[in-house]
Design a protein around this motif. Structure first.
Motif, PDB file in Angstrom:
ATOM      1  N   PHE A 168       0.816  -1.220   0.000  1.00  0.00           N
ATOM      2  CA  PHE A 168       0.000   0.000   0.000  1.00  0.00           C
ATOM      3  C   PHE A 168       0.845   1.263   0.000  1.00  0.00           C
ATOM      4  CE2 PHE A 168       0.400   1.648   4.311  1.00  0.00           C
ATOM      5  CZ  PHE A 168       0.789   0.545   5.046  1.00  0.00           C
ATOM      6  N   LEU A 169       2.134   1.149   0.345  1.00  0.00           N
ATOM      7  CA  LEU A 169       3.005   2.327   0.307  1.00  0.00           C
ATOM      8  C   LEU A 169       3.337   2.738  -1.124  1.00  0.00           C
ATOM      9  CD1 LEU A 169       5.584   1.800   3.207  1.00  0.00           C
ATOM     10  CD2 LEU A 169       3.763   3.493   3.063  1.00  0.00           C
ATOM     11  N   ILE A 170       3.585   1.759  -1.997  1.00  0.00           N
ATOM     12  CA  ILE A 170       3.964   2.092  -3.374  1.00  0.00           C
ATOM     13  C   ILE A 170       2.819   2.761  -4.126  1.00  0.00           C
ATOM     14  CG2 ILE A 170       4.692   1.153  -5.589  1.00  0.00           C
ATOM     15  CD1 ILE A 170       6.910   1.329  -3.550  1.00  0.00           C
ATOM     16  N   PRO A 171       1.585   2.196  -4.127  1.00  0.00           N
ATOM     17  CA  PRO A 171       0.485   2.932  -4.781  1.00  0.00           C
ATOM     18  C   PRO A 171       0.268   4.323  -4.191  1.00  0.00           C
ATOM     19  CG  PRO A 171      -0.164   0.664  -4.401  1.00  0.00           C
ATOM     20  CD  PRO A 171       1.144   0.856  -3.681  1.00  0.00           C
ATOM     21  N   GLY A 172       0.381   4.433  -2.875  1.00  0.00           N
ATOM     22  CA  GLY A 172       0.233   5.746  -2.255  1.00  0.00           C
ATOM     23  C   GLY A 172       1.347   6.693  -2.653  1.00  0.00           C
ATOM     24  N   SER A 173       2.564   6.161  -2.768  1.00  0.00           N
ATOM     25  CA  SER A 173       3.696   7.010  -3.150  1.00  0.00           C
ATOM     26  C   SER A 173       3.563   7.497  -4.585  1.00  0.00           C
ATOM     27  CB  SER A 173       5.014   6.247  -2.959  1.00  0.00           C
ATOM     28  OG  SER A 173       5.104   5.150  -3.850  1.00  0.00           O
ATOM     29  N   ILE A 174       2.908   6.702  -5.447  1.00  0.00           N
ATOM     30  CA  ILE A 174       2.666   7.157  -6.819  1.00  0.00           C
ATOM     31  C   ILE A 174       1.823   8.424  -6.795  1.00  0.00           C
ATOM     32  CG2 ILE A 174       1.488   6.602  -8.988  1.00  0.00           C
ATOM     33  CD1 ILE A 174       2.289   3.715  -8.618  1.00  0.00           C
ATOM     34  N   SER A 175       0.841   8.473  -5.917  1.00  0.00           N
ATOM     35  CA  SER A 175       0.010   9.664  -5.793  1.00  0.00           C
ATOM     36  C   SER A 175       0.843  10.867  -5.366  1.00  0.00           C
ATOM     37  CB  SER A 175      -1.107   9.413  -4.775  1.00  0.00           C
ATOM     38  OG  SER A 175      -1.810  10.590  -4.502  1.00  0.00           O
ATOM     39  N   VAL A 176       1.729  10.666  -4.400  1.00  0.00           N
ATOM     40  CA  VAL A 176       2.583  11.761  -3.932  1.00  0.00           C
ATOM     41  C   VAL A 176       3.510  12.220  -5.048  1.00  0.00           C
ATOM     42  CG1 VAL A 176       4.353  12.402  -2.265  1.00  0.00           C
ATOM     43  CG2 VAL A 176       2.449  10.967  -1.547  1.00  0.00           C
ATOM     44  N   PRO A 289       1.045  18.537   1.989  1.00  0.00           N
ATOM     45  CA  PRO A 289      -0.313  18.049   2.273  1.00  0.00           C
ATOM     46  C   PRO A 289      -0.583  16.671   1.686  1.00  0.00           C
ATOM     47  CG  PRO A 289      -0.376  20.342   1.593  1.00  0.00           C
ATOM     48  CD  PRO A 289       1.026  19.871   1.349  1.00  0.00           C
ATOM     49  N   ALA A 290      -0.067  16.419   0.462  1.00  0.00           N
ATOM     50  CA  ALA A 290      -0.276  15.099  -0.140  1.00  0.00           C
ATOM     51  C   ALA A 290       0.446  14.015   0.640  1.00  0.00           C
ATOM     52  CB  ALA A 290       0.194  15.110  -1.597  1.00  0.00           C
ATOM     53  N   PHE A 291       1.581  14.344   1.203  1.00  0.00           N
ATOM     54  CA  PHE A 291       2.381  13.363   1.936  1.00  0.00           C
ATOM     55  C   PHE A 291       1.806  13.098   3.327  1.00  0.00           C
ATOM     56  CE2 PHE A 291       6.036  11.863   4.399  1.00  0.00           C
ATOM     57  CZ  PHE A 291       6.564  10.917   3.545  1.00  0.00           C
ATOM     58  N   LEU A 292       1.324  14.156   3.981  1.00  0.00           N
ATOM     59  CA  LEU A 292       0.932  14.025   5.382  1.00  0.00           C
ATOM     60  C   LEU A 292      -0.575  13.868   5.589  1.00  0.00           C
ATOM     61  CD1 LEU A 292       3.229  16.807   6.922  1.00  0.00           C
ATOM     62  CD2 LEU A 292       3.640  14.341   6.907  1.00  0.00           C
ATOM     63  N   LEU A 293      -1.397  14.439   4.711  1.00  0.00           N
ATOM     64  CA  LEU A 293      -2.827  14.526   4.976  1.00  0.00           C
ATOM     65  C   LEU A 293      -3.688  13.763   3.974  1.00  0.00           C
ATOM     66  CD1 LEU A 293      -3.043  18.346   5.822  1.00  0.00           C
ATOM     67  CD2 LEU A 293      -2.785  16.428   7.411  1.00  0.00           C
ATOM     68  N   SER A 294      -3.088  12.940   3.135  1.00  0.00           N
ATOM     69  CA  SER A 294      -3.864  12.224   2.119  1.00  0.00           C
ATOM     70  C   SER A 294      -4.259  10.818   2.556  1.00  0.00           C
ATOM     71  CB  SER A 294      -3.046  12.135   0.824  1.00  0.00           C
ATOM     72  OG  SER A 294      -1.880  11.357   1.017  1.00  0.00           O
ATOM     73  N   GLY A 295      -3.779  10.376   3.703  1.00  0.00           N
ATOM     74  CA  GLY A 295      -3.996   8.996   4.119  1.00  0.00           C
ATOM     75  C   GLY A 295      -2.929   8.059   3.588  1.00  0.00           C
ATOM     76  N   PHE A 319      -7.106  10.346  -4.714  1.00  0.00           N
ATOM     77  CA  PHE A 319      -6.273   9.552  -5.619  1.00  0.00           C
ATOM     78  C   PHE A 319      -5.591   8.411  -4.874  1.00  0.00           C
ATOM     79  CE2 PHE A 319      -2.644   9.446  -8.845  1.00  0.00           C
ATOM     80  CZ  PHE A 319      -3.416   8.762  -9.773  1.00  0.00           C
ATOM     81  N   VAL A 320      -5.169   8.644  -3.646  1.00  0.00           N
ATOM     82  CA  VAL A 320      -4.549   7.582  -2.840  1.00  0.00           C
ATOM     83  C   VAL A 320      -5.541   6.441  -2.626  1.00  0.00           C
ATOM     84  CG1 VAL A 320      -3.742   7.012  -0.508  1.00  0.00           C
ATOM     85  CG2 VAL A 320      -2.839   9.006  -1.677  1.00  0.00           C
TER      86      VAL A 320
END
Length: 363
Positions: A168-176, A289-295, A319-320
């Motif tokens: 779940f970190l990699i898909p989330g990191s794509i958003s960031v 904000p995308a890194f800290l507040l997006s979930g 997006f996350v």
């Protein structure tokens, strides 16, 4: 809107992207660097946790249990014969836990053990307890100590069977990464025009302001989709993150997400009129904000209620959720439609601000 003028602006901006090494650097090299950093440096899993073991029992069961811990990849074990020595190491932060096997272990059906865990880092402390409990449970089953009758709990982990945080970190990191690319790329566009003095030349042409904005937005929109494809290739083929959704839907989600990201970047560049200031603001207003507040890393429900409401205007929040769903779960239309509508509304809000803020004049 004149199509010929818009097409000329698109060609002009595309040629400028090709000639500008910084745009290629941001769109191609930066995603690779960030994905590799987040894929290898950021992890919520734990390996080689330093664990002290003191075994006071001479029974076969005790030796087998200790061997299970020694052979585990989760722990880096330190065998000692003095509890005082291990406790001192625990206080000095050299160990994350101490397993004590008492002298009575394995005798007269007594299988009591004690695990002392350093909980100064709650995540590591919780993982230490979970890993130790799993090893003990597996050992007990192999030894036939667990009751053969009664209730048996068989856990099944959906969507992430190996319990890997990378899933779940990699898909989330794509958003960031896409946030940083979308906002940073466009934040430098109009600011660069003002710095170089070419904005005055653009305003002297018959083109309208909306044509100028679209002429700058569309090429970077296409470049952003190319960056998304690059991120997908790295996530799927290099990190072997499972992808259970539809690739066309992934592109559609990315397109909806790029709209608010690029609009925020345009708004920043319109206000800043300086590349350095625009870059700094894009980091503060976009990346953080995308890194800290997006979930992406922190659960939104655990945040203060004020911050929870604030996250609704952060496009990365939606997006996350969509990326993690389409990668790990599959196609869930109810989630995707909701997130796309929210991203479009947020993007429309910021793009409207850009249009109102950007006027064809030099004031």
């Amino acid at each position: 809107m004149n199509r010929k003028r818009l097409w000329a602006l698109l060609i002009k901006e595309s040629l400028q992207i090709i000639r500008d090494p910084s745009a290629i650097l941001i769109a191609v090299i930066l995603p690779l660097i960030l994905l590799f950093l987040m894929g290898y440096a950021v992890s919520l899993d734990a390996r080689n946790i330093p664990l002290g073991i003191i075994n006071k029992s001479n029974t076969k069961e005790a030796h087998d249990l200790v061997s299970s811990f020694v052979g585990s990849s989760f722990f880096k074990t330190h065998i000692a014969y003095s509890k005082k020595e291990l406790m001192q190491s625990l206080q000095d932060n050299e160990l994350k836990g101490v397993l004590e096997v008492p002298e009575s272990f394995g005798k007269h059906n007594n299988y009591s053990i004690q695990i002392l865990i350093d909980a100064t880092e709650p995540n590591t402390g919780g993982l230490t307890q979970n890993y130790a409990s799993k090893i003990i449970q597996t050992w007990a089953i192999e030894e036939g100590i667990m009751p053969s009758r009664g209730i048996t709990i068989v856990p099944r982990y959906w969507f992430n069977p190996p319990l890997s945080s990378r899933y779940f970190l990699i898909p989330g990191s794509i958003s960031v990464v896409m946030t940083l690319i979308g906002i940073l790329l466009t934040a430098l566009v109009i600011a660069r025009e003002w710095e170089r003095g070419t904005m005055e030349a653009l305003m002297a042409t018959p083109t309208s302001m909306i044509e100028i904005l679209l002429g700058k937005l569309i090429p970077y929109f296409i470049l952003g989709l190319g960056s998304m494809l690059l991120c997908f290739v790295v996530a799927y083929f290099w990190y072997e993150i499972p992808f259970n959704g539809n690739f066309g839907i992934l592109l559609l989600l990315s397109a909806f997400y790029l709209f608010p990201s690029l609009s925020i970047g345009l708004l920043i560049s319109t206000i800043a009129k300086n590349q350095f200031v625009a870059a700094q603001v894009s980091i503060i207003a976009g990346f953080l904000p995308a890194f800290l507040l997006s979930g992406f890393l922190f659960e939104i429900n655990n945040m203060p209620i004020v911050l929870q409401y604030f996250t609704y205007i952060i496009p990365a929040r939606y997006f996350v959720e969509s990326l993690q769903t389409i990668f790990l779960v599959g196609n869930i239309p109810s989630i995707f439609i909701k997130d796309m509508v929210c991203m479009f509304v947020v993007g429309l809000f910021f793009f409207t601000l850009v249009v109102k803020k950007t006027k064809k004049g030099l004031e």
